[in-house]
Scaffold this motif. Structure first.
Motif, mmCIF file in Angstrom:
data_model
loop_
_atom_site.group_PDB
_atom_site.id
_atom_site.type_symbol
_atom_site.label_atom_id
_atom_site.label_comp_id
_atom_site.label_asym_id
_atom_site.label_seq_id
_atom_site.Cartn_x
_atom_site.Cartn_y
_atom_site.Cartn_z
ATOM 1 N N SER A 86 0.813 -1.214 0.000
ATOM 2 C CA SER A 86 0.000 0.000 0.000
ATOM 3 C C SER A 86 0.848 1.266 0.000
ATOM 4 O O SER A 86 0.329 2.359 -0.196
ATOM 5 C CB SER A 86 -0.921 0.015 1.229
ATOM 6 N N GLN A 87 2.159 1.128 0.220
ATOM 7 C CA GLN A 87 3.031 2.293 0.316
ATOM 8 C C GLN A 87 4.054 2.374 -0.807
ATOM 9 O O GLN A 87 4.987 3.187 -0.742
ATOM 10 C CB GLN A 87 3.741 2.274 1.681
ATOM 11 N N VAL A 116 4.513 4.002 -3.464
ATOM 12 C CA VAL A 116 3.879 5.161 -4.065
ATOM 13 C C VAL A 116 4.734 5.777 -5.172
ATOM 14 O O VAL A 116 5.945 5.591 -5.242
ATOM 15 C CB VAL A 116 3.582 6.235 -2.995
ATOM 16 N N THR A 118 -2.815 -4.410 -1.331
ATOM 17 C CA THR A 118 -2.955 -2.994 -1.656
ATOM 18 C C THR A 118 -3.620 -2.207 -0.543
ATOM 19 O O THR A 118 -3.235 -1.074 -0.254
ATOM 20 C CB THR A 118 -3.783 -2.844 -2.948
ATOM 21 N N ASN A 119 -4.618 -2.826 0.093
ATOM 22 C CA ASN A 119 -5.378 -2.076 1.100
ATOM 23 C C ASN A 119 -5.173 -2.550 2.533
ATOM 24 O O ASN A 119 -5.462 -1.815 3.466
ATOM 25 C CB ASN A 119 -6.877 -2.095 0.777
ATOM 26 N N ARG A 142 8.574 2.314 6.534
ATOM 27 C CA ARG A 142 7.242 2.895 6.385
ATOM 28 C C ARG A 142 7.368 4.116 5.488
ATOM 29 O O ARG A 142 8.252 4.952 5.688
ATOM 30 C CB ARG A 142 6.653 3.294 7.739
ATOM 31 N N HIS A 185 5.351 7.431 3.718
ATOM 32 C CA HIS A 185 4.162 8.293 3.732
ATOM 33 C C HIS A 185 3.474 8.239 2.370
ATOM 34 O O HIS A 185 4.137 8.243 1.321
ATOM 35 C CB HIS A 185 4.572 9.728 4.051
ATOM 36 N N SER A 186 2.155 8.221 2.377
ATOM 37 C CA SER A 186 1.410 8.109 1.115
ATOM 38 C C SER A 186 1.442 9.385 0.288
ATOM 39 O O SER A 186 0.984 9.406 -0.847
ATOM 40 C CB SER A 186 -0.042 7.722 1.397
ATOM 41 N N SER A 187 1.946 10.458 0.841
ATOM 42 C CA SER A 187 2.138 11.727 0.122
ATOM 43 C C SER A 187 0.826 12.293 -0.383
ATOM 44 O O SER A 187 0.026 12.785 0.386
ATOM 45 C CB SER A 187 3.136 11.547 -1.022
ATOM 46 N N ARG A 224 -4.726 9.161 -0.337
ATOM 47 C CA ARG A 224 -5.128 8.579 0.940
ATOM 48 C C ARG A 224 -6.043 7.393 0.684
ATOM 49 O O ARG A 224 -6.912 7.446 -0.187
ATOM 50 C CB ARG A 224 -5.843 9.621 1.799
ATOM 51 N N GLN A 225 -5.854 6.320 1.461
ATOM 52 C CA GLN A 225 -6.721 5.160 1.367
ATOM 53 C C GLN A 225 -7.812 5.249 2.430
ATOM 54 O O GLN A 225 -7.530 5.570 3.595
ATOM 55 C CB GLN A 225 -5.924 3.872 1.579
#
Length: 463
Positions: A180-181, A183, A208-209, A229, A231-233, A236-237
């Motif tokens: 999920s990360q 990105v 993914t989620n 880890r 950051h999704s930047s 957002r999920q």
């Protein structure tokens, strides 16, 4: 005489009106310019204007009048000497606007840059020892005091910080990251590509989620170096999503002899929830959770110059300093001066009052409404009809995706909004605005107070 011959004759007559280069250079209006731009550049400008005139005549135009030459030459010089990097007025309402240079610097940061830029400095000089020092010492103490970390280092941006950490600590070994990360942020920067370039091997865990702690622990092997880890930047999920907390990841990593690297992306030292925004993990929280290394940006929510900041355990940060790539990724004296001044605002507890990004985030809606109403009154006196509407500002810069702040917008209806917006961008100080539903929108949240007069006089002249 045929029409063709008459046309040729007319063109020849226009060509004969063109003056010699020396004649233009001797005009009183231009002689003084040689001292400013130099003889060569002035002569080149005259030749360029003459070339343009010949081209216009060839296309059926006429030669400029004799008194027009000085003005044409000066206009050409203004165009060719104008810097490509120019200040603009950001009326879009996007606070950390990546295309417009992200965070404006505070007055203290600007003053610090000017002091250091004007002469020599202690960039790599130790005054106590009277000899060579290290540029890595600057901002180090402040970063440690503000975050609680053991050590700190500054490089040229957060992508560089991530790359350096992976290269120095994980090269040839595995790094575990949740799917999920993985990105991609602006400019095509992709986490898998960074790992590949650093020499580390990406191990994707989870889905993914939903990624669980056991996804990480089951993936650990003898070749694993770290859990990371990211950051999704700028996305957002929501919904059916799961991710272990940083504290859980840290405990799991350390129990298996791995590092925990936390890429915070934007990074903040202030609780964003205080200002009605979604909670953003602070650097202090990551340090307290036990992350070994934390990386974040200097020019986003920190509100300083472009920089990548690494804080964490002393022995790890020291390995980054000794890495061969550290020299290639280092920052200059101007960046360090601006960063130190920005950090001092936090140290004094004055960040929200002094740093433009935080001043904008914290701006009360009543203040924004008053400013927009004042703009409307000014324009009304110029015969321009405008209205004040409610709206939303965005934090931007890959920070707090989807989060907005209530604002007041100056709205101007116009039959050709795109043409007006383009004209505003062509002004000596370009104005960048938004267009929605054929309305030109100007958000006072991102217009610096010292820019207001220029904004209003520009609007009055263009609209």
């Amino acid at each position: 005489m045929s029409t063709t011959n008459a046309t040729v004759s007319d063109r020849q007559a226009e060509y004969r009106k063109l003056p010699a280069v020396d004649a233009v250079l001797r005009t009183p209006e231009l002689t003084h310019l040689a001292a400013t731009v130099g003889d060569a550049m002035l002569a080149e400008a005259v030749r360029a204007v003459l070339t343009n005139a010949r081209r216009a005549i060839a296309e059926g135009g006429v030669a400029p009048t004799s008194d027009a030459w000085p003005r044409l030459v000066q206009q050409h010089l203004e165009e060719v000497t104008a810097p490509s990097l120019r200040p603009v007025i950001n009326a879009t309402g996007v606070i950390i606007h990546t295309n417009l240079g992200r965070a404006p610097l505070s007055a203290a940061a600007l003053a610090a840059v000017q002091r250091v830029a004007a002469g020599y400095s202690t960039l790599e000089y130790n005054l106590d020892a009277g000899g060579r020092g290290s540029r890595h010492d600057h901002a180090r103490r402040l970063l440690c005091e503000l975050t609680g970390a053991e050590d700190a280092m500054v490089v040229n941006n957060n992508a560089a910080a991530v790359y350096l950490a992976l290269s120095a600590l994980c090269q040839g070994r595995e790094v575990l990251i949740s799917r999920s990360q993985l990105v991609e942020i602006g400019g095509g920067f992709r986490i898998p590509d960074v790992l590949r370039q650093s020499g580390a091997q990406l191990i994707e865990v989870g889905t993914t989620n939903r990624t669980h702690l056991h996804d990480f622990t089951h993936a650990v092997s003898a070749e694993s170096a770290a859990i990371m880890r990211v950051h999704s930047s700028n996305f957002r999920q929501l919904g059916f999503v799961t991710m272990p907390s940083l504290s859980e990841l840290t405990v799991a990593a350390h129990a298996r002899g791995l590092l925990l690297i936390d890429d915070l992306g934007s990074g903040t030292l202030i609780d964003t929830a205080t200002y009605g925004l979604a909670p953003e993990p602070t650097v202090q929280q990551s340090v307290a959770a036990g992350a070994d290394l934390i990386t974040f940006s200097g020019d986003k929510l920190l509100g300083g110059p472009q920089a990548g900041i690494v804080v964490g355990r002393t022995e790890l940060v020291e390995r980054l300093r000794r890495h061969p790539m550290a020299r290639a990724l280092r920052v200059d004296k101007l960046t360090l001066a601006a960063l130190e001044a920005t950090l001092y605002s936090y140290r004094r507890g004055r960040a929200v009052q002094e740093i433009p990004v935080w001043r904008m985030i914290a701006a009360p809606i009543a203040e924004l409404q008053a400013r927009a109403a004042g703009w409307r009154t000014f324009l009304a006196a110029q015969g321009i009809v405008a209205e004040v509407h409610t709206g939303e500002s965005a934090v931007g810069g890959g920070s707090l995706p989807g989060e907005t702040l209530p604002t007041a917008l100056l709205a101007i209806d116009h039959p050709a909004p795109d043409a007006i917006a383009a004209a505003l961008r062509r002004q000596p100080t370009p104005v960048i605005c938004r267009i929605q539903q054929d309305r030109l929108l100007f958000d006072p949240r991102t217009v610096l107070p010292e820019q207001e007069e220029t904004l209003l006089t520009t609007l009055a002249a263009v609209i």
